[in-house]
Design a protein around this motif. Structure first.
Motif, PDB file in Angstrom:
ATOM      1  N   ALA A   4       0.847  -1.197   0.000  1.00  0.00           N
ATOM      2  CA  ALA A   4       0.000   0.000   0.000  1.00  0.00           C
ATOM      3  C   ALA A   4       0.880   1.244   0.000  1.00  0.00           C
ATOM      4  N   TYR A  42      -3.827   6.823   4.131  1.00  0.00           N
ATOM      5  CA  TYR A  42      -4.016   5.615   3.335  1.00  0.00           C
ATOM      6  C   TYR A  42      -5.476   5.614   2.917  1.00  0.00           C
ATOM      7  N   GLN A  44      -8.371   3.329   0.447  1.00  0.00           N
ATOM      8  CA  GLN A  44      -8.603   2.161  -0.407  1.00  0.00           C
ATOM      9  C   GLN A  44     -10.068   2.062  -0.773  1.00  0.00           C
ATOM     10  N   VAL A  49      -8.886   5.557   4.733  1.00  0.00           N
ATOM     11  CA  VAL A  49      -8.919   4.549   5.789  1.00  0.00           C
ATOM     12  C   VAL A  49      -8.297   5.086   7.072  1.00  0.00           C
ATOM     13  N   VAL A 187      -5.049  -6.215   9.981  1.00  0.00           N
ATOM     14  CA  VAL A 187      -4.846  -4.775   9.782  1.00  0.00           C
ATOM     15  C   VAL A 187      -3.495  -4.328  10.344  1.00  0.00           C
ATOM     16  N   LYS A 193      -5.942  -2.910   4.309  1.00  0.00           N
ATOM     17  CA  LYS A 193      -6.688  -1.652   4.428  1.00  0.00           C
ATOM     18  C   LYS A 193      -8.181  -1.898   4.240  1.00  0.00           C
ATOM     19  N   SER A 194      -8.520  -3.104   3.836  1.00  0.00           N
ATOM     20  CA  SER A 194      -9.910  -3.393   3.545  1.00  0.00           C
ATOM     21  C   SER A 194     -10.204  -4.858   3.852  1.00  0.00           C
ATOM     22  N   THR A 223     -10.115   0.442   9.040  1.00  0.00           N
ATOM     23  CA  THR A 223     -10.135  -0.351   7.817  1.00  0.00           C
ATOM     24  C   THR A 223     -11.480  -0.157   7.123  1.00  0.00           C
TER      25      THR A 223
END
Ligand code: SAM
Length: 433
Positions: A4, A42, A44, A49, A187, A193-194, A223
């Motif tokens: 990421a 970050y 996503q 996030v 996480v 991130k997801s 997340t």
């Protein structure tokens, strides 16, 4: 996951932030209260996030800088399209040329593509889809983690190994603590991130319990959460949205109502679609699609499936092969052909070239080791890794011998990162501006 890149916030308009990745501007929705221009975040799947410190972001970015541009070059080379002077039939070349210029194809043209069988012709179709993927999404890709929290299910879907038909299966239901621990590991240790939380339709969890779990994950381990618990009702969707879920993974399985009702006793396509439509109206991002290779499914059905996914505003298309499970009523059938599934991914990209992400499903990877690479080179740009505790994975037996069933998460991450790097893909999956 740990593949990421942090982006720098360049502008804020209402709840939308403009994020810079090495000069590329992308857009994300922001629900965090403390995000200002100049911050590093970050993001996503279209959502911010979390925020990270400038020093941490700058050290990660300095490692990424060279790699980012090198990956773009690799991707550009792999997605180069040359349709001129090809020694294949003229009708096909005309259709692919039209598609490559982002002109909408007619239904007849789409069916023509879906009916291709010749390897050289299919290669050109896949290359055209890959070209369109690069043209609109550059080398972005996204990788979600999935945690399969329970294999109890009250439904009798005739193809599914965790349906109530399977009396041989040992059932499990993860406790709240086990789910939180798995989310924390995914996480915090592995950088996902997801996350998709998935189960059979299991009344063993109340909606309030699920809401509680989602809230706690959101509070403790920032997340993007997708839910995939089946038809939990419109109230249920609302409660889980309020708790912090922002995505729904729900396939409609097939757009043909007769076929749907034949393989889902006591259920209707209408009810499934109502959930998806209402969820979209509530603000959920939708991952949807269907099964390829169902008994009696025609090419027209498959085309209608792709068109329906688009009509349902799919943020991500999820089409995978039907794979027979020995303890289900459809046990005697053959699995779908890998090529047919990859054709669907390519058609999905041609139909919705600018917007949707397209997933290489675990079921496709189960058909062959090379399938993830082939799918990513035919228009796909998303993958899902299994972050379920390894002891439970064999029990989430929707079909036999699932890919990654016994691979620990570190191995999955390493092999995925190495695949993505070999294809020149970088983890910046937001919409380009
Ligand atoms: N209960 C949730 C729901 O109804 O969406 C999620 C769980 S369900 C097991 C997840 C997905 O597994 C389904 O949407 C279906 O497409 C897929 N699946 C089930 N059995 C399968 C099989 N035999 N082959 C391929 N995919 C299968």
């Amino acid at each position: 996951m740990c593949y990421a890149i942090p982006g720098k916030v360049e502008g804020i308009v209402g709840n939308t932030v403009i994020v810079d990745y090495f000069g590329e501007k992308r857009r994300a929705l922001n629900e965090l209260t403390q995000v200002n221009v100049g911050d590093y975040i970050y993001a996503q799947g279209g959502f911010v996030v979390n925020k990270i410190s400038s020093s941490e972001a700058e050290s990660i970015l300095s490692l990424w800088k060279e790699t980012f541009f090198r990956l773009q070059e690799v991707d550009l080379k792999l997605s180069h399209l040359q349709l001129k002077d090809k020694d294949v039939n003229k009708v096909l070349l005309e259709i692919l040329d039209k598609a490559s210029q982002s002109n909408e194809l007619t239904r007849q043209e789409l069916l023509y593509l879906l009916r291709l069988e010749d390897k050289r012709q299919l290669d050109l179709l896949f290359k055209t889809a890959n070209f369109l993927r690069q043209k609109y999404h550059k080398n972005s890709c996204c990788v979600h983690g999935i945690i399969e929290i329970s294999n109890y299910c009250i439904r009798g879907c005739q193809y599914c190994g965790i349906s109530h038909y399977n009396k041989e299966l040992q059932r499990y239901r993860m406790t709240k603590n086990e789910i939180l621990e798995s989310a924390q590991v995914a996480v915090q240790e592995y950088g996902f991130k997801s996350l998709v939380l998935q189960s059979g339709e299991d009344p063993g969890y109340s909606i309030d319990e699920l809401a509680d779990i989602i809230k706690e994950i959101k509070d403790k381990f920032p997340t993007l959460i997708f839910i995939s618990f089946g038809e939990i009702g419109i109230d249920g969707l609302e409660k889980l949205y309020s708790a912090g879920a922002r995505g729904l993974l729900m396939r409609f399985e097939t757009s043909n109502p007769k076929l749907y009702e034949g393989i889902h006793p006591g259920q209707t396509l209408e009810s499934r679609l109502k959930h998806i439509k209402k969820a979209y109206e509530m603000g959920y991002m939708i991952i949807t699609g269907g099964l390829i290779g169902l008994p009696g499914q025609s090419k027209e059905d498959i085309l209608n499936d792709i068109l329906l996914a688009q009509e349902l505003h799919a943020e991500m298309f999820s089409f995978g092969p039907f794979i027979p499970h020995p303890y289900t009523p459809l046990s005697g059938l053959n699995p779908a052909d890998q090529r047919e599934v990859i054709k669907v991914l390519a058609l999905a990209r041609i139909i919705d070239n600018a917007h949707a992400k397209i997933l290489v499903t675990t079921a496709l990877e189960t058909l062959s080791r090379e399938a993830a690479k082939s799918g990513m080179l035919a228009g796909a740009n998303s993958l899902m890794l299994n972050a379920t505790p390894i002891a439970y994975r064999p029990l989430y037996s929707i079909y036999p011998n699932r890919a990654h069933q016994s691979e620990d998460i570190v191995f999955q991450i390493e092999s995925t990162v190495s695949l993505l790097r070999s294809l020149g893909r970088a983890p910046t999956d937001l919409e380009l501006i």
